[in-house]
Design a protein around this motif. Structure first.
Motif, short mmCIF file in Angstrom:
data_model
loop_
_atom_site.label_atom_id
_atom_site.label_comp_id
_atom_site.label_asym_id
_atom_site.label_seq_id
_atom_site.Cartn_x
_atom_site.Cartn_y
_atom_site.Cartn_z
N LEU A 182 0.82 -1.20 0.00
CA LEU A 182 0.00 0.00 0.00
C LEU A 182 0.86 1.26 0.00
N THR A 183 1.96 1.26 0.76
CA THR A 183 2.82 2.44 0.78
C THR A 183 3.49 2.66 -0.57
N ASN A 184 3.72 1.59 -1.32
CA ASN A 184 4.24 1.74 -2.69
C ASN A 184 3.21 2.47 -3.56
N ASP A 185 1.95 2.06 -3.42
CA ASP A 185 0.88 2.74 -4.16
C ASP A 185 0.76 4.20 -3.73
N LEU A 186 0.91 4.44 -2.42
CA LEU A 186 0.82 5.80 -1.91
C LEU A 186 1.97 6.66 -2.44
N ALA A 187 3.17 6.10 -2.49
CA ALA A 187 4.32 6.83 -3.02
C ALA A 187 4.11 7.19 -4.49
N THR A 202 3.54 11.02 -6.08
CA THR A 202 4.42 11.51 -7.14
C THR A 202 3.65 12.02 -8.34
N TYR A 203 2.63 11.25 -8.75
CA TYR A 203 1.93 11.58 -10.01
C TYR A 203 0.56 12.25 -9.81
N TYR A 204 -0.04 12.05 -8.65
CA TYR A 204 -1.35 12.68 -8.40
C TYR A 204 -1.35 13.33 -7.02
N PRO A 205 -0.43 14.27 -6.77
CA PRO A 205 -0.25 14.80 -5.41
C PRO A 205 -1.47 15.48 -4.79
N LYS A 206 -2.32 16.05 -5.61
CA LYS A 206 -3.48 16.77 -5.09
C LYS A 206 -4.79 16.02 -5.30
N SER A 207 -4.67 14.76 -5.62
CA SER A 207 -5.85 13.95 -5.93
C SER A 207 -6.49 13.37 -4.66
N ASN A 208 -7.79 13.10 -4.74
CA ASN A 208 -8.49 12.41 -3.65
C ASN A 208 -7.96 11.00 -3.46
N THR A 209 -7.41 10.44 -4.53
CA THR A 209 -6.83 9.10 -4.44
C THR A 209 -5.68 9.09 -3.45
N THR A 210 -4.85 10.12 -3.49
CA THR A 210 -3.72 10.22 -2.57
C THR A 210 -4.20 10.36 -1.13
N VAL A 211 -5.22 11.18 -0.94
CA VAL A 211 -5.80 11.36 0.40
C VAL A 211 -6.35 10.02 0.91
N TYR A 212 -7.06 9.32 0.04
CA TYR A 212 -7.66 8.03 0.40
C TYR A 212 -6.58 7.02 0.78
N LEU A 213 -5.52 6.95 -0.03
CA LEU A 213 -4.46 5.98 0.24
C LEU A 213 -3.70 6.33 1.52
N ASN A 214 -3.52 7.61 1.77
CA ASN A 214 -2.84 8.02 3.01
C ASN A 214 -3.67 7.60 4.23
N HIS A 215 -4.99 7.78 4.14
CA HIS A 215 -5.87 7.36 5.23
C HIS A 215 -5.84 5.85 5.40
N LEU A 216 -5.84 5.13 4.29
CA LEU A 216 -5.82 3.67 4.33
C LEU A 216 -4.51 3.18 4.94
N ALA A 217 -3.40 3.83 4.56
CA ALA A 217 -2.10 3.46 5.12
C ALA A 217 -2.06 3.71 6.62
N SER A 218 -2.67 4.81 7.03
CA SER A 218 -2.73 5.11 8.47
C SER A 218 -3.50 4.04 9.21
N GLN A 219 -4.62 3.61 8.66
CA GLN A 219 -5.46 2.59 9.30
C GLN A 219 -4.76 1.24 9.37
N ILE A 220 -4.10 0.85 8.29
CA ILE A 220 -3.45 -0.46 8.28
C ILE A 220 -2.21 -0.44 9.19
N PHE A 221 -1.57 0.73 9.31
CA PHE A 221 -0.43 0.84 10.23
C PHE A 221 -0.90 0.65 11.67
N GLN A 222 -2.04 1.26 12.00
CA GLN A 222 -2.61 1.07 13.33
C GLN A 222 -2.90 -0.40 13.59
N LYS A 223 -3.40 -1.08 12.55
CA LYS A 223 -3.72 -2.50 12.67
C LYS A 223 -2.46 -3.31 12.97
N ILE A 224 -1.39 -2.98 12.28
CA ILE A 224 -0.12 -3.67 12.51
C ILE A 224 0.39 -3.37 13.91
N TYR A 225 0.28 -2.10 14.30
CA TYR A 225 0.79 -1.69 15.61
C TYR A 225 0.09 -2.44 16.73
#
Length: 329
Positions: free
Chosen positions: A39-44, A48-71
């Motif tokens: 997921l962090t690869n997708d976020l990176a 890089t290519y869609y910095p102001k897109s909702n997709t980036t916001v969504y992936l950042n939120h998803l990465a945050s959630q999955i990191f909490q799950k791992i933690y």
């Protein structure tokens, strides 16, 4: 790569990660780590290519959630209580921070309503508090004797403390559980308690004893009232989970809302217990202690609970985002 194609290519994977986060799919720690790296690869790529897109916001939120799950899957059992208060609750408070703001806004509004009601109706206090008439008469008598907080000097210290703690936990439970009625029940309970506070404070002002009452009441009142507002926040979260399920079924939304709000509610219990101990053992000596000591206890309590619910969650969230950014980089 066009963003539309990027989304189409990875949509199923991201939806699968959402299922894991919501607990609908079970994964072991190694699988969670693999999902996180992917997921962090997708976020990176998105940054890089869609910095102001909702997709980036969504992936950042998803990465945050999955990191909490791992933690959470790390070996926290030995320090489970410490982890709960140090990390888990602050993350949830930050996630639902707008409900804390709503709760405080309603609290201030309802308290002002209590003040205005007391200004225009001197007998409002006899209606807003239990055994109002006898309580008011007793308090007026105490004020005339120069001891505005004499009511807190009744009974034994330990007996009063236990009774106060259980009463306050009961009030908090109502504020929270009444949220099951779409949040309306929580607002009604908050209205009742806030108007009581507002009219009570004006009552002391009207009799020229506001300073003495503040020296006593707010010794324990900071923890008690602040916890009450947080408990109202929990009720609003519960109500919103029923009214606004978003992409989830209403039952699953309620289940998630209940799980998260209950954890926040549990975090208020230590503050409620502290408020009961202060009220049972210290408030009775409020007018005898130096004013400076009153001020230190009141503002010290405010600093502790205010930091925990307003400032510390942002610190924890920032650390979490730094971990995610480090992983992406």
């Amino acid at each position: 790569m066009r963003e539309v194609y990027f989304i189409k290519q990875n949509k199923e994977k991201w939806l699968g990660i959402e299922q894991v986060i919501q607990g609908k799919m079970k994964k072991n720690p190694d699988d969670l780590s693999s999902l996180y790296i992917n997921l962090t690869n997708d976020l990176a790529f998105a940054q890089t290519y869609y910095p102001k897109s909702n997709t980036t916001v969504y992936l950042n939120h998803l990465a945050s959630q999955i990191f909490q799950k791992i933690y959470k899957t790390k070996r926290v059992e030995q320090n489970r209580i410490l982890y709960f208060f140090k990390t888990e609750v602050p993350m949830l408070v930050f996630q639902y921070r707008r409900y804390l703001m709503y709760a405080f806004l309603f609290f201030i509004l309802f308290t002002m309503m209590g003040v205005l009601s007391a200004i225009y109706d001197k007998d409002i206090l006899t209606v807003t508090i239990p055994n109002g008439e006898s309580y008011v008469n007793e308090t007026i008598s105490n004020i005339k004797k120069g001891n505005a907080v004499a009511v807190y000097q009744q009974g034994s210290t330990w007996g009063s403390t236990i009774g106060i703690i259980f009463n306050n936990i009961g009030v908090g439970a109502k504020l929270y559980l009444y949220g099951i009625f779409g949040g309306v029940g929580t607002l009604f309970a908050l209205l009742s308690n806030s108007m009581m506070l507002g009219s009570f404070q004006y009552f002391f002002y009207d009799y020229g004893a506001l300073k003495d009452s503040a020296r006593g009441i707010w010794l324990h009142g900071v923890f008690e009232i602040f916890a009450m507002v947080v408990e109202a926040m929990c009720g609003l979260i519960l109500g919103a989970s029923i009214l606004f399920p978003r992409t989830l079924s209403r039952f699953n939304s309620f289940k998630n809302g209940f799980k998260d709000s209950f954890k926040i509610f549990l975090s208020t219990i230590p503050f409620t217990i502290c408020a009961g101990i202060i009220e049972g053992y210290i408030t009775r000596h409020a007018l005898k202690m130096p004013l400076l000591l009153n001020v230190i206890i009141i503002f010290g309590s405010l600093a502790v609970i205010g930091f925990y619910y307003f400032i510390y969650p942002s610190i924890v969230n920032k650390k979490l985002n730094n971990h995610i950014n480090d992983a992406v980089l």
